[in-house]
Scaffold this active site. Structure first.
Site, PDB file in Angstrom:
ATOM      1  N   CYS A 142       0.829  -1.217   0.000  1.00  9.93           N
ATOM      2  CA  CYS A 142       0.000   0.000   0.000  1.00  9.93           C
ATOM      3  C   CYS A 142       0.866   1.272   0.000  1.00  9.93           C
ATOM      4  CB  CYS A 142      -0.929  -0.009   1.190  1.00  9.93           C
ATOM      5  SG  CYS A 142      -0.157  -0.621   2.684  1.00  9.93           S
TER       6      CYS A 142
HETATM    7  N1  LIG Z   1      -3.528  -5.089   5.174  1.00 10.38           N
HETATM    8  C1  LIG Z   1      -3.107  -4.155   4.368  1.00 10.38           C
HETATM    9  O1  LIG Z   1      -3.424  -2.983   4.568  1.00 10.38           O
HETATM   10  C2  LIG Z   1      -2.259  -4.491   3.197  1.00 10.38           C
HETATM   11  C3  LIG Z   1      -1.616  -5.689   3.061  1.00 10.38           C
HETATM   12  N2  LIG Z   1      -0.834  -5.926   1.967  1.00 10.38           N
HETATM   13  C4  LIG Z   1      -0.153  -7.204   1.794  1.00 10.38           C
HETATM   14  O2  LIG Z   1      -1.132  -8.204   1.493  1.00 10.38           O
HETATM   15  C5  LIG Z   1      -0.707  -9.464   2.022  1.00 10.38           C
HETATM   16  C6  LIG Z   1      -1.805 -10.004   2.923  1.00 10.38           C
HETATM   17  O3  LIG Z   1      -1.981  -9.102   3.986  1.00 10.38           O
HETATM   18  P1  LIG Z   1      -3.337  -9.039   4.834  1.00 10.38           P
HETATM   19  O4  LIG Z   1      -4.507  -9.328   3.990  1.00 10.38           O
HETATM   20  O5  LIG Z   1      -3.265  -7.773   5.586  1.00 10.38           O
HETATM   21  O6  LIG Z   1      -3.095 -10.242   5.857  1.00 10.38           O
HETATM   22  P2  LIG Z   1      -4.161 -10.911   6.823  1.00 10.38           P
HETATM   23  O7  LIG Z   1      -3.376 -11.381   7.985  1.00 10.38           O
HETATM   24  O8  LIG Z   1      -5.337 -10.032   7.037  1.00 10.38           O
HETATM   25  O9  LIG Z   1      -4.658 -12.178   5.982  1.00 10.38           O
HETATM   26  C7  LIG Z   1      -3.791 -13.177   5.560  1.00 10.38           C
HETATM   27  C8  LIG Z   1      -4.604 -14.340   5.024  1.00 10.38           C
HETATM   28  O10 LIG Z   1      -3.704 -15.323   4.503  1.00 10.38           O
HETATM   29  C9  LIG Z   1      -4.094 -16.606   4.955  1.00 10.38           C
HETATM   30  N3  LIG Z   1      -2.943 -17.497   5.006  1.00 10.38           N
HETATM   31  C10 LIG Z   1      -2.269 -17.999   6.068  1.00 10.38           C
HETATM   32  N4  LIG Z   1      -1.272 -18.804   5.649  1.00 10.38           N
HETATM   33  C11 LIG Z   1      -1.337 -18.817   4.288  1.00 10.38           C
HETATM   34  C12 LIG Z   1      -0.600 -19.455   3.276  1.00 10.38           C
HETATM   35  N5  LIG Z   1       0.423 -20.273   3.555  1.00 10.38           N
HETATM   36  N6  LIG Z   1      -0.932 -19.230   1.986  1.00 10.38           N
HETATM   37  C13 LIG Z   1      -1.964 -18.420   1.659  1.00 10.38           C
HETATM   38  N7  LIG Z   1      -2.699 -17.778   2.577  1.00 10.38           N
HETATM   39  C14 LIG Z   1      -2.387 -17.976   3.872  1.00 10.38           C
HETATM   40  C15 LIG Z   1      -4.712 -16.361   6.318  1.00 10.38           C
HETATM   41  O11 LIG Z   1      -5.561 -17.437   6.566  1.00 10.38           O
HETATM   42  P3  LIG Z   1      -6.178 -17.774   8.002  1.00 10.38           P
HETATM   43  O12 LIG Z   1      -6.753 -16.498   8.536  1.00 10.38           O
HETATM   44  O13 LIG Z   1      -7.208 -18.761   7.679  1.00 10.38           O
HETATM   45  O14 LIG Z   1      -5.060 -18.293   8.832  1.00 10.38           O
HETATM   46  C16 LIG Z   1      -5.448 -15.048   6.082  1.00 10.38           C
HETATM   47  O15 LIG Z   1      -6.704 -15.302   5.536  1.00 10.38           O
HETATM   48  C17 LIG Z   1       0.648  -9.196   2.702  1.00 10.38           C
HETATM   49  O16 LIG Z   1       1.656  -9.426   1.748  1.00 10.38           O
HETATM   50  C18 LIG Z   1       0.574  -7.706   3.037  1.00 10.38           C
HETATM   51  O17 LIG Z   1       1.832  -7.095   3.154  1.00 10.38           O
HETATM   52  C19 LIG Z   1      -0.698  -4.999   0.973  1.00 10.38           C
HETATM   53  C20 LIG Z   1      -1.328  -3.811   1.056  1.00 10.38           C
HETATM   54  C21 LIG Z   1      -2.125  -3.444   2.183  1.00 10.38           C
HETATM   55  O1  LIG Z   2       1.429  -3.194   2.768  1.00 14.81           O
HETATM   56  C1  LIG Z   2       1.260  -2.647   3.837  1.00 14.81           C
HETATM   57  O2  LIG Z   2       2.116  -1.802   4.442  1.00 14.81           O
HETATM   58  P1  LIG Z   2       3.629  -1.542   4.014  1.00 14.81           P
HETATM   59  O3  LIG Z   2       3.601  -0.819   2.706  1.00 14.81           O
HETATM   60  O4  LIG Z   2       4.172  -0.668   5.103  1.00 14.81           O
HETATM   61  O5  LIG Z   2       4.304  -2.892   3.928  1.00 14.81           O
HETATM   62  C2  LIG Z   2       0.097  -3.007   4.641  1.00 14.81           C
HETATM   63  O6  LIG Z   2      -0.423  -1.902   5.319  1.00 14.81           O
HETATM   64  C3  LIG Z   2       0.460  -4.135   5.560  1.00 14.81           C
HETATM   65  O7  LIG Z   2       1.395  -3.686   6.451  1.00 14.81           O
HETATM   66  P2  LIG Z   2       1.780  -4.568   7.722  1.00 14.81           P
HETATM   67  O8  LIG Z   2       2.830  -5.533   7.258  1.00 14.81           O
HETATM   68  O9  LIG Z   2       2.313  -3.551   8.683  1.00 14.81           O
HETATM   69  O10 LIG Z   2       0.532  -5.243   8.205  1.00 14.81           O
END
Ligand SMILES: NC(=O)C1=CN([C@@H]2O[C@H](COP(=O)(O)OP(=O)(O)OC[C@H]3O[C@@H](n4cnc5c(N)ncnc54)[C@H](OP(=O)(O)O)[C@@H]3O)[C@@H](O)[C@H]2O)C=CC1
Ligand SMILES: O=C(OP(=O)(O)O)[C@H](O)COP(=O)(O)O
Length: 349
Positions: A142
């Protein structure tokens, strides 16, 4: 119809899935879940098939599971990996490459070093065309995506006149719906943040960009404080703001007291997931001092990467032009309308 599997159903995976279900060109095969918790029921209640790892299937015996992750992959044309940072690489090696399935990874993965998921870090505003025909591409995080939306228009307008960018990232602690994560009352240092190196993957490795980051106890967006140095007198704030008038995914606002005002407005307007899907220049904070422009913009952490994933998907699956992809993404996300509403709500007094 093209079939897409979303592996991971957290903040990002749940949003991507929801928007793909609104896309008449895509059939969502289902989502991958790894923990047997209430989100399995949430997914099923939305009409999604839930797939789980073969070695965990017994722990999901209380739920109506559609099958294993491997079986979902066998019936998809592309996978969007939305795993926690680092797991995407493992999935690439163990699952996607052996099955020869194209994959999109999220910004928590590495783009440099032995565990890099791709040689392309996608930012639709900068390198859309390079994603056409690629098998494995990483969507920037992000913060990395937000910086591109500022830097690319600056580069297009000022080119060689830009001599240095210094950015301090104020990172949010957790997402609104990540209720399992406590927001701790401290200011945490982010040592060796990945963001500068990530931005240089798409903006050029010699970019004079210097990034510092800290994490603060809020769920309400990231904030970037950026100083832009010019080789002569810096442009006036109004010239900087003008650059973003027609930029997609960038709203210029004046009267938001803080990031929560923006999120609250998004909620009151019924924006999906209370996301704006964009960055917001806090125009009242822009100054021009000598050779430097100082500006601040907030970054909708959860929303900003979702239309990006949608654009990337179209480049990889259909080989579409930027213009065609943008039009299709816009028909689902309505970003122009959202930008206009935000700008009206927080207009200059
Ligand atoms: N949150 C944010 O604001 C942002 C996040 N990102 C990126 O997106 C990605 C996901 O982040 P986010 O959605 O926040 O994470 P979350 O923790 O909210 O969700 C992660 C999900 O991945 C699942 N999971 C666990 N293990 C595995 C695996 N081995 N393979 C596939 N999925 C798995 C989890 O399942 P379960 O819950 O069932 O264990 C859960 O549903 C990261 O790379 C993060 O840096 C990018 C931009 C913004
Ligand atoms: O992609 C994100 O942030 P980042 O650009 O700081 O890695 C998301 O907000 C997830 O960040 P987190 O790894 O602090 O949950």
């Amino acid at each position: 119809m093209n079939k897409v599997f979303v592996n991971g159903y957290g903040s990002i995976g749940s949003r991507i899935t929801s928007f793909l279900k609104d896309d008449p060109e895509i059939m969502v095969v289902g989502v991958g879940k790894y923990s047997p918790d209430e989100k399995v029921d949430v997914a099923i209640s939305k009409g999604l098939d839930v797939y789980v790892p073969a070695n965990k299937i017994t722990s999901f015996s209380n739920y109506k599971i559609a099958g294993t992750i491997a079986s979902a992959l066998d019936s998809c044309d592309l996978v969007i990996d939305a795993a926690p940072g680092g797991y995407g690489y493992k999935n690439k090696v163990n699952l996607y490459e052996p099955k020869n399935i194209p994959a999109i990874y999220q910004g928590g993965e590495s783009i440099i070093g032995d565990e890099s998921v791709s040689d392309l870090l996608f930012n639709s505003r900068v390198n859309y065309d390079q994603a056409i025909g690629k098998q494995h591409v990483m969507q920037g995080s992000c913060n990395v995506t937000g910086m591109g939306r500022i830097l690319e228009p600056l580069r297009a307008k000022f080119g060689d006149k830009l001599i240095r960018f210094d950015v301090t990232l104020i990172r949010r602690w957790a997402d609104i719906e990540q209720t399992e994560k406590d927001v701790v009352d401290t200011i945490e240092m982010s040592e060796k943040p990945h963001h500068g190196d990530d931005v240089k993957m798409y903006f050029g490795k010699d970019t004079p960009l210097y990034v510092r980051a800290i994490k603060v106890p809020t769920r309400q967006m990231h904030l970037h404080i950026m100083d832009i140095r010019f080789n002569d007198l810096a442009p006036k704030p109004s010239e900087i703001h003008e650059l973003f008038t027609n930029e997609f995914g960038v709203a210029t606002i004046w009267t938001a007291k803080g990031t929560k005002d923006i999120r609250d407005y998004a909620q009151s307007m019924g924006f999906n997931f209370t996301d704006t899907n964009m960055i917001h220049i806090h125009a009242n904070m822009t100054t021009s001092i000598g050779d430097t422009v100082q500006m601040m913009y907030s970054d909708d952490q959860t929303g900003i990467v979702i239309p990006e994933n949608h654009m990337l998907l179209q480049a990889m699956l259909f080989g579409r032009s930027y213009e065609e992809s943008f039009a299709h993404t816009e028909s689902i996300f309505h970003m122009k309308e959202k930008k206009q509403k935000l700008q009206e709500r927080f207009a200059q007094k």
